[in-house]
Write an enzyme that holds these catalytic residues in place. Structure first.
Site, PDB file in Angstrom:
ATOM      1  N   GLU A 136       0.857  -1.206   0.000  1.00  0.00           N
ATOM      2  CA  GLU A 136       0.000   0.000   0.000  1.00  0.00           C
ATOM      3  C   GLU A 136       0.883   1.244   0.000  1.00  0.00           C
ATOM      4  O   GLU A 136       0.707   2.152   0.808  1.00  0.00           O
ATOM      5  CB  GLU A 136      -0.936  -0.029   1.211  1.00  0.00           C
ATOM      6  CG  GLU A 136      -1.789  -1.288   1.278  1.00  0.00           C
ATOM      7  CD  GLU A 136      -2.629  -1.395   2.535  1.00  0.00           C
ATOM      8  OE1 GLU A 136      -2.344  -0.662   3.511  1.00  0.00           O
ATOM      9  OE2 GLU A 136      -3.568  -2.200   2.551  1.00  0.00           O
TER      10      GLU A 136
ATOM     11  N   CYS B 292     -10.663   0.124   8.167  1.00  0.00           N
ATOM     12  CA  CYS B 292     -10.115   1.398   8.641  1.00  0.00           C
ATOM     13  C   CYS B 292     -10.706   2.591   7.899  1.00  0.00           C
ATOM     14  O   CYS B 292     -10.877   3.670   8.477  1.00  0.00           O
ATOM     15  CB  CYS B 292      -8.599   1.394   8.513  1.00  0.00           C
ATOM     16  SG  CYS B 292      -7.990   1.057   6.847  1.00  0.00           S
TER      17      CYS B 292
END
Length: 651
Positions: free
Chosen positions: A324, A419
């Site tokens: 990521e 998240c």
């Protein structure tokens, strides 16, 4: 330069939002997102991934039986929900919701260990191994989100229960970590507690909270490397190897954790993007508080690297799913990128702290780009589905590619790693906090948001009212509601040209800007009016030639809004469209379409499809009317192709 903050008193402005655009989003969060996410946290959403987050706390409190379920950072979902509730209560008081939040806070207090510890994963799964894997297991990350929530809830309600729980936990953390003999000299693998402790210092004024934040920031990346030390300790315990022990953090090493170098030696953005954004936010905040010129210079170098070499046009960040993470400069693929919603949200946090360091349009322009494009694209228009990854291009063949499984063509109801949805909710619920900052003598307007602001400038109490239809219309009216001598500064966006301004209908020059702001210094009277006219033509945006994937293509932007094309409006094979360079655009405000947006219409060419994979003849084209919609609103009308960058023709 802004006045450094050395005391524990938070400077805040009282902002009321009447803005049609943001009031709608804030209402969706209050009426739809908060209840929806409460159901998710309690496993009441059918046909979706369970959360178990509330149940984990009940088990930890001894009030339910069962086992921990979820990611090691599952507690943070509850924290962000509570923080969202705190912000929402400012605009939409709700006694029943506040009672629910109070009950959750009481549950956290009952779950808390006698020594102050509060982390359901370790309390239920590995009670004898606290602080043994700071690199991977997010103990301090979860603590940080709980601290942020406690601060927000205290600021909104004045209730201390949550703050007391977290101060007790922080006291334990202070006893465990530090450079003193007998303490662990570690820090979190995922930054978060650093910025949270600075917020806690704001409301408590306790020096130890500031000192602990400084320790965690400055200790990161120091040698000998703490993550090597704790790895050896885990092996001495004969504990199983973790995934990251075997895979060296997606091949990124400690850059993945933003721990490859001490913070004062970092000059390029590398590694996991969200971790970078949270760390940079804390660094900028600390540089402001300490008037630390060296740390400020580091923050500026990192800002230049991110925004000039690694930022998508939507203010998305993260070029690869592997880790990521950031990749090389100008590596900005549109269909395989990552662009996590949390990354753009973190960019907003960082931009706000850079503005507090120094009011400069370059920070506010990026913040605005992120807010209107890269963040709210992460939620559908009714607040019930969410993107983790925000693509700039959807093609028909993507569903068959293993390397693009992370790219979804439609938003999801929830995620095992959830998240992003609560992170976006807390940003929207507190959106007014990003509109203004103050210095000793000036109130700065960074975002144009209809409503009121009350602030203290020096010894003067200042109140302004904004009225407009931004971001669809660039006519801004600001009315001064108080009198006195003070400065008002208004951002003239970098995307704008031909801007005009007046005070009480007398034209004033906008040629002499200060770091991109029109600064007005005068004796103000009640009823004085400032008018700004920010023209909003449709603009073509071109990439730097080093961004090879965008060459020969153009993106469309109007005001702060980036546009895209969807298959539902323009047919299949969007890659076959050619937008003539001289084509005129028609703008239409459609109040009942996609919650009320301005669409762009134009005449384009489309390459005629053939059965040949390759051919020698110049492709034939047909004319086609096209419609572009705001990028943030894509994916609300079913599946199909989508793209931001469109091939440009010469006709």
């Amino acid at each position: 330069m802004n006045e450094p903050i050395h005391a524990g008193v938070e400077k805040s402005n009282n902002v009321t939002v009447t803005d049609a655009f943001w009031r709608n989003y804030k209402r969706i969060v209050a009426e739809q997102v908060i209840p929806y996410q409460w159901k998710a946290l309690n496993d009441e959403l059918p046909d979706t991934v369970p959360s178990h987050a509330i149940e984990n706390f009940r088990i930890a409190a001894g009030e339910a039986e069962g086992e921990f379920f979820g990611t090691v950072f599952q507690d943070s979902d509850v924290a962000k929900w509570l923080e969202t509730v705190a912000y929402s209560l400012r605009s939409f008081p709700d006694a029943e919701l506040e009672k629910t939040a109070d009950d959750v806070i009481a549950l956290l207090g009952r779950a808390q260990a006698e020594d102050g510890y509060l982390n359901t994963y370790y309390m239920l799964v590995e009670p004898d191994y606290r602080w043994s894997n700071l690199r991977d297991n997010h103990e301090l990350y979860c603590a940080g989100h709980l601290i942020e929530a406690a601060v927000a809830y205290y600021q909104t309600t004045g209730k201390r229960a949550f703050l007391d729980v977290m101060e007790k936990y922080v006291q334990l953390i202070q006893q465990v970590f530090g450079n003193e003999d007998g303490k662990l000299q570690g820090y979190p693998g995922h930054p978060e507690i650093e910025l949270a402790l600075l917020r806690l210092y704001d409301v408590t004024g306790k020096q130890e909270h500031l000192d602990l934040a400084v320790y965690f920031i400055e200790q990161r990346g120091q040698q000998p490397h703490y993550f090597d030390i704790e790895k050896e300790q885990r092996q001495a315990m004969d504990r199983p190897k973790t995934w990251n022990d075997e895979h060296t953090n997606f091949g990124l090493g400690y850059a993945y954790m933003q721990a490859h170098k001490p913070v004062r030696e970092q000059e390029k953005a590398v590694g996991h993007v969200v971790r970078a954004m949270y760390l940079y936010t804390a660094m900028a905040d600390l540089a402001h508080r300490k008037d630390d010129k060296q740390l400020r210079e580091i923050c500026d170098k990192l800002w230049e690297d991110v925004t000039k070499r690694k930022l998508y046009i939507t203010a998305g960040l993260g070029s690869t799913v592997n880790g990521e993470a950031f990749t090389d400069a100008y590596d900005l693929p549109n269909d395989s990128m990552y662009c996590e919603t949390c990354a753009s949200i973190g960019l907003v946090f960082w931009a706000k702290k850079m503005l507090e360091l120094s009011p400069d349009r370059k920070y506010a322009d990026v913040m605005e780009r992120a807010i209107y494009n890269g963040t709210i694209s992460g939620m559908d228009l009714d607040g019930k589905r969410f993107f983790y990854v925000n693509p700039l291009e959807i093609n028909a063949y993507q569903t068959g590619r293993k390397d693009q499984e992370h790219v979804k063509q439609e938003r999801q109801k929830w995620y095992a790693c959830a998240c992003c949805p609560p992170n976006l909710a807390r940003m929207i619920a507190s959106i007014e906090d990003y509109a203004y900052t103050t210095t000793r003598d000036t109130l700065y307007t960074h975002l144009y948001m209809a409503g009121n602001v009350e602030a203290i400038i020096g010894k003067a109490s200042v109140k302004l009212t904004q009225t407009h239809q931004y971001p669809w219309d660039g006519k801004i009216t600001i009315t001064v509601e108080t009198e006195g001598d003070f400065k008002l500064a208004f951002r003239i966006p970098g995307w704008s040209s031909g801007v005009s301004a007046s005070v009480n209908r007398e034209a004033i020059s906008v040629d002499d800007l200060q770091d991109g702001y029109l600064v007005l210094d005068r004796t103000w009277k009640i009823g004085d009016q400032i008018e700004l006219l920010l023209p909003m033509p449709v603009e073509r945006v071109y990439s730097n030639p080093k961004a090879g994937m965008n060459q020969g293509q153009v993106a469309l932007q109007r005001g702060p809004i980036v546009y895209c094309l969807e298959e539902t409006d323009n047919g299949a094979n969007l890659a076959g469209l050619r937008l003539p360079r001289q084509v005129a655009f028609k703008t239409t405000h459609e109040a009942n379409f996609l919650s009320g947006v301005v669409t762009l219409g134009a005449e384009a060419l489309h390459i005629v499809e053939t059965e040949n994979l390759y051919q020698m003849d110049v492709p034939k084209t047909t004319r086609r009317s096209i419609q572009a919609i705001p990028y943030f609103a894509w994916g609300n009308r079913g599946l199909g192709e989508m793209r931001i960058w469109v091939h440009e023709g010469v006709e």
